[in-house]
Enzyme design. Structure first.
Site, mmCIF file in Angstrom:
data_model
loop_
_atom_site.group_PDB
_atom_site.id
_atom_site.type_symbol
_atom_site.label_atom_id
_atom_site.label_comp_id
_atom_site.label_asym_id
_atom_site.label_seq_id
_atom_site.Cartn_x
_atom_site.Cartn_y
_atom_site.Cartn_z
ATOM 1 N N TRP A 183 0.860 -1.180 0.000
ATOM 2 C CA TRP A 183 0.000 0.000 0.000
ATOM 3 C C TRP A 183 0.897 1.231 0.000
ATOM 4 C CZ3 TRP A 183 -0.314 3.941 3.775
ATOM 5 C CH2 TRP A 183 -1.218 4.964 3.434
ATOM 6 N N GLU A 227 -2.894 -3.036 -2.422
ATOM 7 C CA GLU A 227 -4.035 -2.468 -1.701
ATOM 8 C C GLU A 227 -4.414 -1.094 -2.250
ATOM 9 O OE1 GLU A 227 -3.366 -2.020 2.497
ATOM 10 O OE2 GLU A 227 -5.421 -1.370 2.899
ATOM 11 N N LYS A 229 -7.095 2.240 -2.867
ATOM 12 C CA LYS A 229 -7.781 3.150 -1.951
ATOM 13 C C LYS A 229 -8.530 4.207 -2.747
ATOM 14 C CE LYS A 229 -6.696 5.712 2.239
ATOM 15 N NZ LYS A 229 -5.963 5.610 3.485
ATOM 16 N N ASP A 260 -9.409 -3.429 1.463
ATOM 17 C CA ASP A 260 -9.607 -2.899 2.806
ATOM 18 C C ASP A 260 -11.029 -2.364 2.869
ATOM 19 O OD1 ASP A 260 -9.735 -0.954 4.958
ATOM 20 O OD2 ASP A 260 -7.553 -1.048 5.076
ATOM 21 N N HIS A 263 -11.823 1.292 2.479
ATOM 22 C CA HIS A 263 -11.266 2.048 1.358
ATOM 23 C C HIS A 263 -12.218 2.296 0.196
ATOM 24 C CE1 HIS A 263 -6.732 1.367 2.386
ATOM 25 N NE2 HIS A 263 -7.422 1.890 3.370
ATOM 26 N N HIS A 287 -8.403 -6.563 4.409
ATOM 27 C CA HIS A 287 -8.121 -5.752 5.592
ATOM 28 C C HIS A 287 -9.482 -5.376 6.141
ATOM 29 C CE1 HIS A 287 -3.778 -4.018 5.027
ATOM 30 N NE2 HIS A 287 -3.790 -5.313 5.254
ATOM 31 N N ASP A 295 -12.910 6.440 5.377
ATOM 32 C CA ASP A 295 -11.868 5.508 5.813
ATOM 33 C C ASP A 295 -11.323 5.929 7.177
ATOM 34 O OD1 ASP A 295 -9.779 3.670 5.820
ATOM 35 O OD2 ASP A 295 -8.446 5.011 4.729
ATOM 36 N N ASP A 297 -10.898 4.162 9.951
ATOM 37 C CA ASP A 297 -10.146 3.173 10.728
ATOM 38 C C ASP A 297 -10.641 3.022 12.158
ATOM 39 O OD1 ASP A 297 -8.035 2.040 8.945
ATOM 40 O OD2 ASP A 297 -7.598 4.162 8.667
ATOM 41 N N ASP A 327 -7.436 -4.177 10.212
ATOM 42 C CA ASP A 327 -6.659 -2.959 9.938
ATOM 43 C C ASP A 327 -7.425 -1.712 10.375
ATOM 44 O OD1 ASP A 327 -4.870 -1.079 9.144
ATOM 45 O OD2 ASP A 327 -5.283 -1.245 7.009
HETATM 46 C C1 RNT Z 1 -3.881 2.629 4.697
HETATM 47 C C2 RNT Z 1 -3.982 1.170 4.476
HETATM 48 C C3 RNT Z 1 -2.835 0.365 4.984
HETATM 49 C C4 RNT Z 1 -2.343 0.840 6.322
HETATM 50 C C5 RNT Z 1 -1.185 0.067 6.844
HETATM 51 C C6 RNT Z 1 -0.499 0.752 7.968
HETATM 52 O O1 RNT Z 1 -4.981 3.294 4.270
HETATM 53 O O2 RNT Z 1 -5.184 0.691 5.002
HETATM 54 O O3 RNT Z 1 -3.147 -0.963 5.001
HETATM 55 O O4 RNT Z 1 -3.355 0.815 7.272
HETATM 56 O O5 RNT Z 1 -0.354 -0.248 5.812
HETATM 57 ZN ZN ZN Z 2 -5.456 -1.476 4.953
#
Ligand code: RNT
Ligand code: ZN
Length: 419
Positions: A183, A227, A229, A260, A263, A287, A295, A297, A327
Site C-alpha cells: 500500500w 491495496e 484506496k 480494505d 477504502h 483488511h 476511511d 479506521d 486494519d
Molecule cells: C492505509 C492502508 C494500509 C495501512 C497500513 C499501515 O490506508 O489501510 O493498510 O493501514 O499499511
Molecule cells: Zn489497509
C-alpha cells in the site's frame, strides 16, 4: 457464569442447530482452521521501531491514551495479551518499520525481523508482511513508488524488492503463506495535470519490484497483494493506487489484491466484490476495518456488514484461499482492548457464519422460493450463537463475557501504566 451453565446452554443450542441441519461441533472444528491476521501497528499508533523522530506520517491516528508500546518486546507482550482473549487461529501482520535492527528501509533482510519470527514460532502464530512506504524521510511530498523523482522511486523499489524476499523467507520459516502487501499513500490534494504519468511510473515501479517470479513451490508460502484506496486526508483529489489500477495490474500480472473494507465509498459493499474479484486474481487479502463516514479506521465491532462478509466467505468457500486481517488504529482507548474487541467481534461473526443454516437458505433459492429465502435469512439472525461462543471460550480457557474487560484493565494497570 458457571461452567455447568455454559455446557447446558451449549447442549440446548446444539439441538436448535441440529434441527436446522447444522452440526455445531463440525463448525467449531472448521473455526479452528481459519487464521486471522492482527495488524501490529495498532499497538503503537503506526510509529514503528526505527526511532526516526519527528517524520511526517501518512496514517492519521487520533487520541492520546497512555501506554503505547515503545519497543518490540512491549509490542509483542501487548499482542500476546490481546491473543489471550481471542479463540481464533492467529497471524501477526508486520510492517517493515518494525524491524529491530537499524538498517535502512531499502536494505532490509529477514534477519532484521528475527525477534518477531522466533516469537511467532514459539507461540504458533503465522506472519504477514508489508513494506512501509510511508512515515520516512525518503517520502517525497507524500510520494514513494509513483514519485516524479527517479531517485525516490528507486529507493522505494528497492524496499519493495526486499519486502518480497522477506515475505517469502518468513512464509517458508513459518510453513504457511505470508502475504506481502503493498500500500502506498501516493496522491494529490488537488487535481493533477497528468494522471497518466503517475500511473505509468507506478506500473514501472511495480514491474521492477515483481520482476522475479516465484516458483510454484514458493507460491505456497508467499503471495503479493496490492491495496487500493479511494482517497485519503490530504490527497482528496487523486490517489495513484486506485482500485481499478491495482485490479487491472493484478489480473494481468499474476499477482493479487488486498481489499480494505474502509477504502471504498460508504455505500459500496465488499461483500459483493468477493465473487467479482476472486476469480481473476492469484491472491486476495482482506483488511477488515470499520469506516465511519469515510476511511476512518474505527475499531471493528459486530454488525450486519461484518457477519455478511463472513457469510460471503463461507458461501464462496474462500476461507482456505483468501486471507483475512484486521486494519484500523485508535489511540483514544486502550490499544490492547482495541485489538481484543475486534478479534472477538471477528471471531463471533465468523462463528455465526459457520453456524448459519446456509444449505437451507440456498435450497430455498434453488427451488425458486424467494419468500423462504428472505424469511430464513432474517430468522437465522437470532440463533443461539452466544451459547456456542461461550462454550468455545470455555474449552480454550479464554475469559468469557465481561471477564475479558477485567483482564485488559488488569494488564493496563500492571503493564501499560508503567510505560
Ligand atoms: C492505509 C492502508 C494500509 C495501512 C497500513 C499501515 O490506508 O489501510 O493498510 O493501514 O499499511
Ligand atoms: Zn489497509
Amino acid at each position: 457464569m458457571k461452567p455447568e451453565t455454559i455446557l447446558k446452554s451449549y447442549e440446548a443450542a446444539k439441538a436448535v442447530y441440529a434441527n436446522l441441519g447444522v452440526d455445531t461441533d463440525a463448525a467449531l472444528k472448521t473455526f479452528d482452521e481459519i487464521p486471522m491476521s492482527l495488524h501490529c501497528w495498532q499497538g503503537d499508533d503506526v510509529r514503528g521501531l526505527e526511532g526516526l523522530g519527528d517524520v511526517e506520517s501518512q496514517n492519521l491516528v487520533t487520541g492520546s491514551y497512555p501506554g503505547a508500546a515503545r519497543t518490540g518486546d512491549e509490542l509483542r507482550s501487548d499482542i500476546d495479551m490481546a491473543f489471550s482473549l481471542s479463540p481464533l487461529r492467529h497471524k501477526v501482520n508486520l510492517h517493515s518499520m518494525y524491524a529491530e535492527k537499524k538498517n535502512p528501509r531499502n536494505d532490509l533482510t529477514v534477519e532484521d525481523f528475527r525477534n518477531w519470527i522466533d516469537w511467532a514460532k514459539e507461540k504458533g502464530y503465522g506472519l504477514d508482511f508489508n513494506a512501509s512506504f510511508f512515515t520516512h524521510p525518503m517520502m517525497n511530498n507524500g510520494f514513494s513508488l509513483a514519485s516524479l523523482d527517479k531517485g525516490t522511486r528507486d529507493y522505494w523499489i528497492e524496499a519493495g524488492i526486499d519486502s518480497r524476499e522477506i515475505s517469502l523467507a518468513m512464509g517458508k520459516e513459518m510453513g504457511q503463506k505470508c502475504y506481502n502487501n503493498i500500500w502506498i499513500p501516493d496522491g494529490l490534494k488537488d487535481i493533477p495535470a497528468n494522471r497518466f504519468r503517475y500511473r505509468e511510473y507506478l506500473t514501472d515501479s511495480l514491474d521492477k519490484i515483481m520482476a522475479k517470479p516465484y516458483t510454484e513451490e514458493e507460491r505456497q508460502y508467499v503471495g503479493d497483494v496490492l491495496e487500493g484506496k479511494l482517497f485519503g486526508i490530504g490527497i482528496e483529489s487523486f490517489t495513484v493506487g486506485s482500485h481499478e489500477f491495482y485490479l487491472g495490474y493484478a489480473a494481468t500480472h499474476g499477482c493479487g489484491v488486498c481489499m480494505d473494507t474502509g477504502h471504498y465509498r460508504p455505500a459500496e459493499s465488499i461483500i459483493d466484490k468477493l465473487s467479482s474479484v476472486r476469480p481473476f486474481v492469484s491472491d486476495l487479502l482482506l483488511h477488515i476495518s470499520r469506516g465511519v463516514h469515510w476511511d476512518s479506521d474505527h475499531v471493528l465491532i459486530q454488525g450486519d456488514d461484518l457477519t455478511g462478509l463472513m457469510l460471503e466467505m463461507k458461501r464462496g468457500d474462500l476461507f482456505s484461499s483468501v486471507g483475512m486481517g484486521l486494519d484500523y488504529f485508535d489511540a483514544s482507548i486502550n490499544r490492547v482492548a482495541a485489538w481484543a474487541i475486534s478479534l472477538r467481534a471477528a471471531a463471533k461473526s465468523l462463528l455465526a457464519a459457520l453456524l448459519e443454516p446456509t444449505k437451507l437458505i440456498d435450497d430455498a433459492e434453488l427451488s425458486g422460493d424467494f419468500t423462504s429465502r428472505l424469511w430464513l435469512m432474517d430468522e437465522c439472525k437470532n440463533l443461539p450463537v452466544n451459547a456456542v461462543w461461550d462454550y468455545l471460550l470455555l474449552t480454550k480457557n479464554i475469559p468469557i463475557g465481561t471477564a475479558a474487560i477485567d483482564a485488559v484493565k488488569d494488564y493496563e494497570h500492571r503493564v501499560q501504566a508503567m510505560r
